[in-house]
Enzyme design. Sequence first.
Site, PDB file in Angstrom:
ATOM      1  N   GLN A 250       0.980  -1.046  -0.169  1.00  0.00           N
ATOM      2  CA  GLN A 250      -0.126   0.024   0.098  1.00  0.00           C
ATOM      3  C   GLN A 250       0.850   1.273  -0.075  1.00  0.00           C
ATOM      4  OE1 GLN A 250      -3.392  -0.246  -0.278  1.00  0.00           O
ATOM      5  NE2 GLN A 250      -2.756  -2.002  -0.835  1.00  0.00           N
ATOM      6  N   HIS A 253       1.498   3.265  -3.321  1.00  0.00           N
ATOM      7  CA  HIS A 253       0.607   4.182  -3.730  1.00  0.00           C
ATOM      8  C   HIS A 253       0.986   5.663  -4.147  1.00  0.00           C
ATOM      9  CE1 HIS A 253      -3.332   2.309  -4.529  1.00  0.00           C
ATOM     10  NE2 HIS A 253      -3.128   1.440  -3.589  1.00  0.00           N
ATOM     11  N   GLU A 318      -8.496   3.177   6.815  1.00  0.00           N
ATOM     12  CA  GLU A 318      -9.074   2.907   5.494  1.00  0.00           C
ATOM     13  C   GLU A 318      -9.349   1.153   5.508  1.00  0.00           C
ATOM     14  OE1 GLU A 318      -8.888   3.918   0.794  1.00  0.00           O
ATOM     15  OE2 GLU A 318      -7.158   4.160   2.153  1.00  0.00           O
ATOM     16  N   HIS A 319      -7.797   0.758   5.271  1.00  0.00           N
ATOM     17  CA  HIS A 319      -7.638  -0.700   5.261  1.00  0.00           C
ATOM     18  C   HIS A 319      -7.426  -1.294   6.415  1.00  0.00           C
ATOM     19  CE1 HIS A 319      -6.830   0.815   0.875  1.00  0.00           C
ATOM     20  NE2 HIS A 319      -8.088  -0.034   0.848  1.00  0.00           N
ATOM     21  N   ASP A 352      -8.673  -4.211  -3.391  1.00  0.00           N
ATOM     22  CA  ASP A 352      -8.643  -3.086  -4.383  1.00  0.00           C
ATOM     23  C   ASP A 352      -8.696  -3.639  -5.662  1.00  0.00           C
ATOM     24  OD1 ASP A 352      -7.613  -1.151  -2.393  1.00  0.00           O
ATOM     25  OD2 ASP A 352      -5.640  -1.484  -2.971  1.00  0.00           O
ATOM     26  N   HIS A 412     -48.352  27.397  10.027  1.00  0.00           N
ATOM     27  CA  HIS A 412     -48.036  25.936   9.940  1.00  0.00           C
ATOM     28  C   HIS A 412     -49.477  25.438  10.586  1.00  0.00           C
ATOM     29  CE1 HIS A 412     -43.780  26.099   9.121  1.00  0.00           C
ATOM     30  NE2 HIS A 412     -43.790  24.843   9.225  1.00  0.00           N
TER      31      HIS A 412
END
Length: 437
Positions: A250, A253, A318-319, A352, A412
């Site tokens: 990862q 990236h 995230e992961h 992914d 109302h």
Amino acid sequence: MARWLKRGIDDSERRAIDNQVRKTVEDAIADVEARGDAAIRDMSVRFDKWDREDYRLSDKEIEACLGQLTKGDLDDIRFAQTQVRNFATIQKGALRDVEEETLPGVILGHKNLPVNSVGCYVPGGKYPLLASAHMSVVTAKVAGVKRIISCAPPFEGKPAPAIVAAQHLAGADAIYVLGGIQAIAAMAVGTSTIAPVDMLVGPGNAYVAEAKRQLFGRVGIDLLAGPTETLIIADETVDGEICAVDLLGQAEHGPNSPAILLTNSEKLAKDTMAWVEKLLTQMPTGATASKSWADYGQVIVADDHAEMAKVADQIASEHVQVMTDRDDWFRDTMTNYGALFLGPRTNVAYGDKVIGTNHTLPTMKAARYTGGLWVGKFMKTCTYQKVLTDEATTLIGEYCSRLCMLEGFSGHAEQANIRLRRYGGRNVAPYTAAARR
């Protein structure tokens, strides 16, 4: 108490970077609002060194891109998209319209309606991340979105054939070769050549995430998906090599992708760090992964599994890859994560690229309050009501009249009162509260 054997850059440095990104994006969006296509073109040339008369690909250009891929490549893309489509269809099946008679003569219900138009962003400046087309376009199609446009930056000075193929096979109605802020702004603000959409989806770098944040409200967004994050929770049931591989898988990236090891074993922590240094010399993407690991990598040693779960929820990654002697316990205990990957036989790359769950997931601790992209994100749950009888409108109207006046909303109240007079035979003076029974 948890101990950090390695930390990344401190929060003050991150805030300084965030401030610079925020100003750049703010100026870029204002430029698109003012100059439309001209601003888009200037940014495309400036950031991507890419210019053409029309950024939308023609059918002929799309077919040419497909022709550059082998049959095996196309079959692999179709396989991945089938898995995403299958799971999205299962998820959609969990959504149902409802209609119930909640009181005699009172019908309440809701319908799940797809949004009308979506802009899908597919990152691809550094690597052609075609999987993002599966996750966004395919899922929007399953939801029933009527108009789906897709943007991806050029790759090495031309449209990325694999991304174009994925966008096309997924069912995008229009494909544009545009990246970064300019793509997000074009889809949200609109120009003379690109009609604006109702919703933006897809991951991206810090500039893409910030552009979506600033444009939220003008359009809907899936979530703020910035640079990817991974957290590995491991004990001595696994070894340092597999932990290091999953961290660096990862970290490649980009230079600002947090990769964190959380363990209850100092031995595993040190073995993993040693393996990281070894593997960085072997990885073709080692330069990027090395920068990310140096600045954003962390190694944390907790006292036990319970503390590991507590720290993991604070990180809200995230992961989250879990490789322990009690993987399902972590699944049942943890509350803050984008997606879980349970056991050494699975990994983040499966999610992914191909397994079928969506890879557009919350980052920057957003997992505390939202999940990732799924078919339901493209749906609006819209309520309706129907009152069938005079008795029902009289019952509801009396309560409504009094409650409106309790709040001071006489207008109302009169909406209820007129129905009490017409359908209930009640002698209620205009703009007053109905008498108590």
